[in-house]
Design a protein around this motif. Structure first.
Motif, PDB file in Angstrom:
ATOM      1  N   GLN A  71      22.169 -48.061  26.003  1.00 16.26           N
ATOM      2  CA  GLN A  71      23.044 -46.905  25.885  1.00 16.26           C
ATOM      3  C   GLN A  71      22.587 -46.009  24.727  1.00 16.26           C
ATOM      4  OE1 GLN A  71      25.587 -46.340  28.090  1.00 16.26           O
ATOM      5  NE2 GLN A  71      24.834 -48.197  29.132  1.00 16.26           N
ATOM      6  N   PRO A  72      22.770 -44.693  24.855  1.00 18.53           N
ATOM      7  CA  PRO A  72      22.473 -43.808  23.723  1.00 18.53           C
ATOM      8  C   PRO A  72      23.189 -44.294  22.469  1.00 18.53           C
ATOM      9  CG  PRO A  72      22.944 -42.518  25.682  1.00 18.53           C
ATOM     10  CD  PRO A  72      23.258 -43.941  26.032  1.00 18.53           C
ATOM     11  N   GLY A  73      22.481 -44.311  21.362  1.00 20.38           N
ATOM     12  CA  GLY A  73      23.048 -44.802  20.114  1.00 20.38           C
ATOM     13  C   GLY A  73      22.691 -46.242  19.817  1.00 20.38           C
ATOM     14  N   ASP A  74      22.227 -47.000  20.835  1.00 19.59           N
ATOM     15  CA  ASP A  74      21.750 -48.358  20.584  1.00 19.59           C
ATOM     16  C   ASP A  74      20.544 -48.300  19.653  1.00 19.59           C
ATOM     17  OD1 ASP A  74      23.659 -49.567  22.161  1.00 19.59           O
ATOM     18  OD2 ASP A  74      22.345 -49.813  23.917  1.00 19.59           O
ATOM     19  N   THR A  75      20.285 -49.406  18.982  1.00 15.03           N
ATOM     20  CA  THR A  75      19.156 -49.452  18.054  1.00 15.03           C
ATOM     21  C   THR A  75      17.950 -50.111  18.716  1.00 15.03           C
ATOM     22  OG1 THR A  75      20.112 -51.484  17.148  1.00 15.03           O
ATOM     23  CG2 THR A  75      20.500 -49.434  15.937  1.00 15.03           C
ATOM     24  N   ALA A  76      16.761 -49.643  18.344  1.00 14.45           N
ATOM     25  CA  ALA A  76      15.501 -50.179  18.877  1.00 14.45           C
ATOM     26  C   ALA A  76      14.575 -50.475  17.711  1.00 14.45           C
ATOM     27  CB  ALA A  76      14.851 -49.180  19.829  1.00 14.45           C
ATOM     28  N   LEU A  77      13.997 -51.667  17.705  1.00 11.68           N
ATOM     29  CA  LEU A  77      13.107 -52.076  16.619  1.00 11.68           C
ATOM     30  C   LEU A  77      11.668 -51.713  16.948  1.00 11.68           C
ATOM     31  CD1 LEU A  77      12.621 -53.652  13.953  1.00 11.68           C
ATOM     32  CD2 LEU A  77      12.346 -55.712  15.364  1.00 11.68           C
ATOM     33  N   LEU A  78      11.025 -50.966  16.052  1.00 14.03           N
ATOM     34  CA  LEU A  78       9.604 -50.664  16.161  1.00 14.03           C
ATOM     35  C   LEU A  78       8.868 -51.540  15.159  1.00 14.03           C
ATOM     36  CD1 LEU A  78       7.138 -49.024  17.100  1.00 14.03           C
ATOM     37  CD2 LEU A  78       7.712 -47.319  15.342  1.00 14.03           C
ATOM     38  N   CYS A  79       8.133 -52.541  15.652  1.00 10.77           N
ATOM     39  CA  CYS A  79       7.436 -53.467  14.752  1.00 10.77           C
ATOM     40  C   CYS A  79       6.005 -53.725  15.205  1.00 10.77           C
ATOM     41  CB  CYS A  79       8.211 -54.780  14.650  1.00 10.77           C
ATOM     42  SG  CYS A  79       8.423 -55.667  16.213  1.00 10.77           S
ATOM     43  N   MET A  80       5.496 -52.865  16.082  1.00 11.72           N
ATOM     44  CA  MET A  80       4.125 -53.001  16.571  1.00 11.72           C
ATOM     45  C   MET A  80       3.321 -51.750  16.242  1.00 11.72           C
ATOM     46  SD  MET A  80       4.477 -55.080  20.160  1.00 11.72           S
ATOM     47  CE  MET A  80       5.668 -53.993  20.913  1.00 11.72           C
ATOM     48  N   PRO A  81       1.996 -51.873  16.162  1.00 10.84           N
ATOM     49  CA  PRO A  81       1.168 -50.723  15.782  1.00 10.84           C
ATOM     50  C   PRO A  81       1.301 -49.570  16.764  1.00 10.84           C
ATOM     51  CG  PRO A  81      -0.099 -52.772  15.707  1.00 10.84           C
ATOM     52  CD  PRO A  81       1.192 -53.097  16.375  1.00 10.84           C
ATOM     53  N   SER A  95      13.023 -44.388  22.482  1.00 13.29           N
ATOM     54  CA  SER A  95      14.023 -43.928  21.526  1.00 13.29           C
ATOM     55  C   SER A  95      14.265 -42.435  21.647  1.00 13.29           C
ATOM     56  CB  SER A  95      13.583 -44.280  20.095  1.00 13.29           C
ATOM     57  OG  SER A  95      13.444 -45.671  19.933  1.00 13.29           O
ATOM     58  N   LEU A  96      13.193 -41.676  21.836  1.00 17.28           N
ATOM     59  CA  LEU A  96      13.327 -40.225  21.951  1.00 17.28           C
ATOM     60  C   LEU A  96      14.011 -39.822  23.256  1.00 17.28           C
ATOM     61  CD1 LEU A  96       9.768 -39.288  20.645  1.00 17.28           C
ATOM     62  CD2 LEU A  96      11.925 -38.841  19.454  1.00 17.28           C
ATOM     63  N   VAL A  97      13.605 -40.454  24.347  1.00 15.46           N
ATOM     64  CA  VAL A  97      14.111 -40.091  25.672  1.00 15.46           C
ATOM     65  C   VAL A  97      15.556 -40.543  25.862  1.00 15.46           C
ATOM     66  CG1 VAL A  97      13.861 -40.595  28.136  1.00 15.46           C
ATOM     67  CG2 VAL A  97      11.857 -39.997  26.779  1.00 15.46           C
ATOM     68  N   TRP A  98      15.893 -41.725  25.350  1.00 14.88           N
ATOM     69  CA  TRP A  98      17.209 -42.322  25.612  1.00 14.88           C
ATOM     70  C   TRP A  98      18.168 -42.174  24.430  1.00 14.88           C
ATOM     71  CZ3 TRP A  98      17.553 -43.081  30.561  1.00 14.88           C
ATOM     72  CH2 TRP A  98      18.608 -43.818  31.112  1.00 14.88           C
ATOM     73  N   ASN A  99      17.708 -41.447  23.397  1.00 11.90           N
ATOM     74  CA  ASN A  99      18.526 -41.218  22.205  1.00 11.90           C
ATOM     75  C   ASN A  99      18.929 -42.542  21.543  1.00 11.90           C
ATOM     76  OD1 ASN A  99      19.787 -39.609  20.270  1.00 11.90           O
ATOM     77  ND2 ASN A  99      21.739 -39.580  21.375  1.00 11.90           N
ATOM     78  N   LEU A 100      17.952 -43.423  21.376  1.00 15.84           N
ATOM     79  CA  LEU A 100      18.168 -44.667  20.650  1.00 15.84           C
ATOM     80  C   LEU A 100      17.883 -44.432  19.164  1.00 15.84           C
ATOM     81  CD1 LEU A 100      16.248 -47.123  23.033  1.00 15.84           C
ATOM     82  CD2 LEU A 100      18.680 -46.503  23.109  1.00 15.84           C
ATOM     83  N   ARG A 101      18.522 -45.216  18.327  1.00 18.27           N
ATOM     84  CA  ARG A 101      18.276 -45.114  16.884  1.00 18.27           C
ATOM     85  C   ARG A 101      17.168 -46.096  16.511  1.00 18.27           C
ATOM     86  NH1 ARG A 101      20.649 -47.564  12.397  1.00 18.27           N
ATOM     87  NH2 ARG A 101      22.343 -48.439  13.678  1.00 18.27           N
ATOM     88  N   LEU A 102      16.066 -45.554  16.022  1.00 17.55           N
ATOM     89  CA  LEU A 102      14.881 -46.354  15.765  1.00 17.55           C
ATOM     90  C   LEU A 102      14.961 -47.033  14.399  1.00 17.55           C
ATOM     91  CD1 LEU A 102      12.259 -46.864  17.379  1.00 17.55           C
ATOM     92  CD2 LEU A 102      11.170 -45.092  15.983  1.00 17.55           C
ATOM     93  N   ILE A 103      14.703 -48.344  14.400  1.00 14.70           N
ATOM     94  CA  ILE A 103      14.565 -49.114  13.160  1.00 14.70           C
ATOM     95  C   ILE A 103      13.086 -49.419  13.004  1.00 14.70           C
ATOM     96  CG2 ILE A 103      15.175 -51.219  11.931  1.00 14.70           C
ATOM     97  CD1 ILE A 103      17.693 -51.385  13.669  1.00 14.70           C
ATOM     98  N   ARG A 104      12.480 -48.919  11.925  1.00 17.45           N
ATOM     99  CA  ARG A 104      11.039 -49.062  11.761  1.00 17.45           C
ATOM    100  C   ARG A 104      10.702 -50.080  10.672  1.00 17.45           C
ATOM    101  NH1 ARG A 104       8.616 -43.857  10.068  1.00 17.45           N
ATOM    102  NH2 ARG A 104      10.694 -43.083   9.566  1.00 17.45           N
ATOM    103  N   VAL A 105       9.793 -50.994  11.006  1.00 17.75           N
ATOM    104  CA  VAL A 105       9.231 -51.894  10.001  1.00 17.75           C
ATOM    105  C   VAL A 105       7.718 -51.908  10.182  1.00 17.75           C
ATOM    106  CG1 VAL A 105      11.286 -53.363   9.961  1.00 17.75           C
ATOM    107  CG2 VAL A 105       9.394 -53.968  11.455  1.00 17.75           C
ATOM    108  N   GLU A 106       6.998 -52.191   9.122  1.00 15.77           N
ATOM    109  CA  GLU A 106       5.548 -52.272   9.219  1.00 15.77           C
ATOM    110  C   GLU A 106       5.163 -53.412  10.158  1.00 15.77           C
ATOM    111  OE1 GLU A 106       2.936 -50.472   7.947  1.00 15.77           O
ATOM    112  OE2 GLU A 106       4.511 -49.026   7.446  1.00 15.77           O
ATOM    113  N   PRO A 107       4.184 -53.196  11.026  1.00 15.26           N
ATOM    114  CA  PRO A 107       3.734 -54.286  11.899  1.00 15.26           C
ATOM    115  C   PRO A 107       3.326 -55.501  11.064  1.00 15.26           C
ATOM    116  CG  PRO A 107       2.781 -52.203  12.600  1.00 15.26           C
ATOM    117  CD  PRO A 107       3.459 -51.940  11.294  1.00 15.26           C
TER     118      PRO A 107
END
Length: 326
Positions: A52-62, A75-87
């Motif tokens: 759902q829009p507003g859900d969070t998505a973890l970015l942990c890959m290169p 995240s951009l298309v579905w309006n998800l909130r991106l959580i970013r960590v270094e791979p």
């Protein structure tokens, strides 16, 4: 590639984006993909998982490869909130909140299982997808008990990430991949999977994956890659199936490969990260058929891998060939 660089490329007027293949069977190759097809792939995945829009998505890959890029696109298309960590190997280690959705490689999942706080968080992720490498029998057995949805992905750079998922957790766990709506699969004369996914791939794609299609005509499972078949003395054997037999009984990292042989055409070679090969030889004698027995065993300091953690099959074959020359 940094996140800002990806956003800059994504927002540029160009209708295409440069990506690179993983290089598991050779050198990584650059290819241009259409942004509109990446958007279509993102919508298909988010819709399938019920995000759902507003859900969070973890970015942990290169972000150099399609898997990381597609997390951003979803995240951009579905309006998800991106959580970013270094791979890294422990992507959950310093998180303050549990992401709704996460995409990881098997190594990241395995590492997260070893720390209590990371394990608790891993179990709370509503949708966890795992790709980029083989999932061991032990890891799959552990994930089967997870309370939320854990999925194994099937796809490649050419299909803009995955086109099918199989459930690893709960009562619906299965060894069969279910293609997304709009994706059709078939087999060619060599038994390799053929993918027709017009929303994400402009042409029908013939893979090198030897597959079996279920009686329903849609679901499929993968036996191995066509180029990972060893034909020794007229007997054909699948490298991945031999590896699976051994990996079910040892924690020693190993790769099965092959080399040319004057008498047999090809012979099996085993590479292992160890100092003493005798236990591995005994393992092979116990669990492999006479045709599957390696003709050579090579101890290596580190198994060849791609940047995304997959076995570097071409490099393994080179090591086997060089060993024969010596």
């Amino acid at each position: 590639m940094t996140f800002d660089q990806f956003i800059s490329d994504w927002q540029s007027p160009s209708p295409t984006l440069l990506v690179h293949t993983s290089g598991s069977t050779g050198k990584p190759k650059p290819m241009l993909v259409e942004k509109s097809r990446m958007e279509a792939s993102a919508r298909i995945t988010c819709r399938f998982l019920g995000l759902q829009p507003g859900d969070t998505a973890l970015l942990c890959m290169p972000l150099d490869y399609i898997a990381g890029k597609m997390v951003c696109v979803r995240s951009l298309v579905w309006n998800l909130r991106l959580i970013r960590v270094e791979p890294c190997g422990h992507p959950l280690q310093h998180l303050d909140e549990v992401p709704t959705f996460a995409a990881m490689v098997p190594m990241q999942v395995y590492n997260s299982l070893q720390a209590d706080n990371e394990l608790r968080m891993l179990k709370q992720i509503k949708h966890l997808i795992i790709g980029g490498g083989a999932i061991s029998h032990e890891l799959e057995a552990t994930l089967r008990t997870f309370p939320n949805a854990v999925w194994s992905t099937y796809g490649m750079t050419e299909t803009l990430s995955h086109i099918a998922l199989r459930r690893l957790s709960g009562a619906n766990a299965s060894e069969w991949y279910t293609p997304f709506d709009g994706v059709d699969v078939s087999l060619n004369k060599d038994g390799c999977l053929v993918i027709n996914a017009p929303e994400v791939c402009a042409t029908t794609l013939t893979t090198n994956d030897i597959a079996e299609i279920d009686s329903d005509g849609r679901r499929f499972r993968i036996r191995g890659r066509r180029d990972n078949v060893v034909c020794s003395g007229g007997i054909k054997m699948q490298i991945e199936e031999i590896e699976a037999k051994l990996q079910a009984h040892t924690d020693v990292p190993l790769i099965i490969t092959k080399r040319a042989d004057e008498k047999f055409g090809e012979t099996i070679v085993l590479l292992a990260e160890c100092n003493d090969i005798e236990p591995i030889k005994e393992l092979c004698r116990e669990w492999l058929s006479k045709y599957e027995q390696p003709h050579a065993y090579i101890c290596v300091e580190r198994l060849p891998q791609t940047e995304t953690g997959k076995p570097a099959r071409a490099e393994a074959m080179r090591i086997a060939s060089d060993y024969m020359i010596k």
